[in-house]
Scaffold this active site. Structure first.
Site, PDB file in Angstrom:
ATOM      1  N   GLY A 135     -24.056  36.312  17.153  1.00  0.00           N
ATOM      2  CA  GLY A 135     -23.411  37.410  17.886  1.00  0.00           C
ATOM      3  C   GLY A 135     -23.581  38.749  17.183  1.00  0.00           C
ATOM      4  N   ASP A 175     -20.985  37.970   6.899  1.00  0.00           N
ATOM      5  CA  ASP A 175     -19.901  37.463   7.745  1.00  0.00           C
ATOM      6  C   ASP A 175     -19.659  36.043   7.234  1.00  0.00           C
ATOM      7  OD1 ASP A 175     -18.108  37.274   9.890  1.00  0.00           O
ATOM      8  OD2 ASP A 175     -19.639  36.458  11.225  1.00  0.00           O
ATOM      9  N   ASP A 187     -30.424  28.491   2.385  1.00  0.00           N
ATOM     10  CA  ASP A 187     -29.133  28.761   1.772  1.00  0.00           C
ATOM     11  C   ASP A 187     -29.179  30.179   1.187  1.00  0.00           C
ATOM     12  OD1 ASP A 187     -26.952  28.991   0.080  1.00  0.00           O
ATOM     13  OD2 ASP A 187     -26.984  26.866  -0.455  1.00  0.00           O
ATOM     14  N   CYS A 210     -13.144  35.754   9.187  1.00  0.00           N
ATOM     15  CA  CYS A 210     -12.111  35.609  10.222  1.00  0.00           C
ATOM     16  C   CYS A 210     -10.885  34.954   9.590  1.00  0.00           C
ATOM     17  CB  CYS A 210     -12.626  34.877  11.454  1.00  0.00           C
ATOM     18  SG  CYS A 210     -13.308  33.262  11.157  1.00  0.00           S
TER      19      CYS A 210
END
Ligand code: SAM
Length: 333
Positions: free
Chosen positions: A133, A195, A179, A249
């Protein structure tokens, strides 16, 4: 025994999460966070400027009889939509969805790419990219002209990332299935988005009186370890003068404020040592420090108290998931 889903079900937050949130935000803060978790969040989406403008998406929603509004956040009001009274299936049935002209995304998840402000011609690393996204959003923000390396270590998720990039028309993106902690220090990027994988403490739900979420003390410990290694590597591969956005998040300081502070302290300590060793000769190990988020980015976005004045913790509400973002700049050596 019945098969357990990846999500734990119960009627309240796991003890470890409730205790940590109360320690960090106080009982009143916890009550407010619980309220946010209890909301039924509407479907939200973003127009993909690589394929269509927001007016074209609005037309399709209108034609399908799907009620929508704009989010109250200034930075999101021209590209994001809040769908009212329809579920994801109704949006997935639109031609714009099939064509990749829109992307279903939470409002909070739209903020990190805006904080990084990718521009045409820049070399950008998206360290933990799938399902993509934010990679697609960065491609769109640069008018398709940024050169993006999108790293993802999970094969199935990397396939999903490739699929989404193709569908959204994000062409100048190189997927690296690896990785990111092991990236060669030879790499050097103008901008990095990390993120990071996290405990998901900002995205748990108590809607309908049922706890849904994957939080556990073990996941938190694993996430903290991964975040530390990824953030160190992000600083290593960022060019002097470059910008890094760190996002999760989660709304827990261990994954956010404390993580950023401790990795920056450690990294700057190593940088100072390297500079002393190099004497008068130039060293690539410039200092990295927190920088303010772009003006207006957080206008209209609900916030929780954040220990770092330059960073932000998004408060879970009816519209927003809990989220953290910080912007870091590396000085010129
Ligand atoms: N940025 C994505 C987006 O906007 O769609 C969401 C990223 S999700 C929070 C974290 C991703 O990082 C997961 O897909 C996970 O498989 C991946 N990941 C975790 N550790 C990684 C590592 N060491 N290197 C690369 N990818 C990693």
């Amino acid at each position: 025994m019945a098969k357990r889903s990846a999500e734990a079900l119960g009627s309240d937050l796991p003890d470890g999460l409730a205790r940590r949130l109360a320690d960090q935000y106080g009982e009143d803060g916890l009550a407010l966070i619980r309220q946010g978790f209890a909301e039924h969040r509407p479907v939200t989406l973003r127009a993909n400027a690589l394929k269509a403008n927001a007016a074209a998406i609005a037309e399709q929603l209108d034609a399908a009889g799907i009620a929508w509004g704009r989010p109250p956040a200034r930075a999101l009001e021209s590209t994001a939509f809040v769908v009212r009274g329809a579920r994801e299936d109704a949006v997935r049935a639109l031609a714009a969805y099939d064509e990749g002209a829109l992307y279903l995304q939470s409002l909070s998840a739209m903020l990190p790419a805006l904080a990084l402000a990718p521009a045409a011609g820049e070399n950008i690393l998206d360290m933990a990219a799938a399902p993509g996204g934010k990679t697609c959003q960065m491609a769109a923000l640069s008018g398709g002209e940024a050169l993006i390396c999108a790293c993802e270590k999970n094969h199935v998720r990397a396939e999903r990332l490739r699929h989404n990039l193709a569908k959204q028309g994000a062409a100048r993106v190189n997927v690296m299935e690896c990785d990111a902690r092991k990236l060669d220090d030879f790499f050097s990027f103008d901008k990095v988005l990390l993120d990071a994988p996290c405990s998901g403490s900002g995205t748990v739900s108590l809607a309908g009186g049922t706890y849904r979420g994957g939080f556990s003390d073990e996941l938190l410990a694993r996430s903290v370890k991964a975040q530390r290694a990824l953030l160190r590597k992000a600083l290593d591969v960022l060019k002097p003068g470059g910008t890094l956005v760190y996002a999760t998040c989660s709304i827990l300081a261990d994954e956010n404020e404390r993580m950023v502070e401790s990795v920056l302290d450690e990294w700057n300590g190593r940088a100072a040592k390297a500079r002393r060793k190099a004497g008068a000769s130039p060293s690539s190990r410039a200092e990295a420090e927190l920088a303010p988020l772009p003006a207006n980015l957080m206008e209209g976005v609900p916030a929780l108290p954040c220990r770092l004045p330059e960073a932000a913790v998004v408060r879970p509400t009816e519209l927003f998931e809990g989220f953290f973002l910080a912007r870091i700049e590396k000085g010129r050596a």
